[in-house]
Design a protein around this motif. Sequence first.
Motif, PDB file in Angstrom:
ATOM      1  N   LYS A   1     -15.637  -7.953  65.536  1.00 27.00           N
ATOM      2  CA  LYS A   1     -15.734  -6.512  65.303  1.00 27.00           C
ATOM      3  C   LYS A   1     -16.610  -5.889  66.399  1.00 27.00           C
ATOM      4  O   LYS A   1     -17.724  -6.350  66.639  1.00 27.00           O
ATOM      5  CB  LYS A   1     -16.356  -6.268  63.933  1.00 27.00           C
ATOM      6  N   PRO A   2     -16.104  -4.846  67.071  1.00 30.42           N
ATOM      7  CA  PRO A   2     -16.918  -4.211  68.116  1.00 30.42           C
ATOM      8  C   PRO A   2     -18.132  -3.518  67.505  1.00 30.42           C
ATOM      9  O   PRO A   2     -18.102  -3.072  66.365  1.00 30.42           O
ATOM     10  CB  PRO A   2     -15.976  -3.208  68.766  1.00 30.42           C
ATOM     11  N   LYS A   3     -19.203  -3.424  68.278  1.00 36.65           N
ATOM     12  CA  LYS A   3     -20.438  -2.797  67.810  1.00 36.65           C
ATOM     13  C   LYS A   3     -20.433  -1.286  68.029  1.00 36.65           C
ATOM     14  O   LYS A   3     -21.268  -0.577  67.482  1.00 36.65           O
ATOM     15  CB  LYS A   3     -21.637  -3.417  68.528  1.00 36.65           C
ATOM     16  N   PHE A   4     -19.514  -0.792  68.852  1.00 33.06           N
ATOM     17  CA  PHE A   4     -19.450   0.632  69.146  1.00 33.06           C
ATOM     18  C   PHE A   4     -18.078   0.956  69.709  1.00 33.06           C
ATOM     19  O   PHE A   4     -17.324   0.068  70.075  1.00 33.06           O
ATOM     20  CB  PHE A   4     -20.541   1.033  70.150  1.00 33.06           C
ATOM     21  N   ILE A   5     -17.781   2.240  69.764  1.00 32.47           N
ATOM     22  CA  ILE A   5     -16.527   2.688  70.370  1.00 32.47           C
ATOM     23  C   ILE A   5     -16.751   2.743  71.875  1.00 32.47           C
ATOM     24  O   ILE A   5     -17.674   3.422  72.340  1.00 32.47           O
ATOM     25  CB  ILE A   5     -16.113   4.076  69.850  1.00 32.47           C
ATOM     26  N   PRO A   6     -15.924   2.058  72.647  1.00 30.60           N
ATOM     27  CA  PRO A   6     -16.100   2.077  74.106  1.00 30.60           C
ATOM     28  C   PRO A   6     -16.003   3.493  74.674  1.00 30.60           C
ATOM     29  O   PRO A   6     -15.313   4.357  74.131  1.00 30.60           O
ATOM     30  CB  PRO A   6     -14.945   1.215  74.619  1.00 30.60           C
ATOM     31  N   LEU A   7     -16.685   3.715  75.786  1.00 29.98           N
ATOM     32  CA  LEU A   7     -16.722   5.026  76.425  1.00 29.98           C
ATOM     33  C   LEU A   7     -15.316   5.554  76.710  1.00 29.98           C
ATOM     34  O   LEU A   7     -15.030   6.731  76.493  1.00 29.98           O
ATOM     35  CB  LEU A   7     -17.534   4.965  77.723  1.00 29.98           C
TER      36      LEU A   7
END
Length: 113
Positions: A5-11
């Motif tokens: 699971k990603p920790k944040f939404i990529p830029l």
Amino acid sequence: MPAKKPKFIPLKDRTAYHRFEDVIGCKWSSSIVAAVAQDVKRPGELERFIPGISTKVLNERLRRLVDFGVLIRTEHPALPARVDYDLTEVGIKLSALLEEVRQLNLDHPAASA
């Protein structure tokens, strides 16, 4: 093993969301796309078809939708000058999505309260 699971939404994704929200998140943009999908194509017709929209806001939103690739603007050489707007392929897809959202709202009135 499940994907991490990603920790944040990529830029890149955030930028795409913000760009989309800037153009489509406006209530007037959605109304304009829906109207053009119903074959209301001329600025004066759009202004009459969408209650409450001002000429200034309509023109600004039309420019943004053209710049975003949702609408195409066609100038017809005539007197008086005539301009029409049509949906692009992207606009047709967006119109279908907006119709699904509208239908979802109608089917689930508690969600709109």
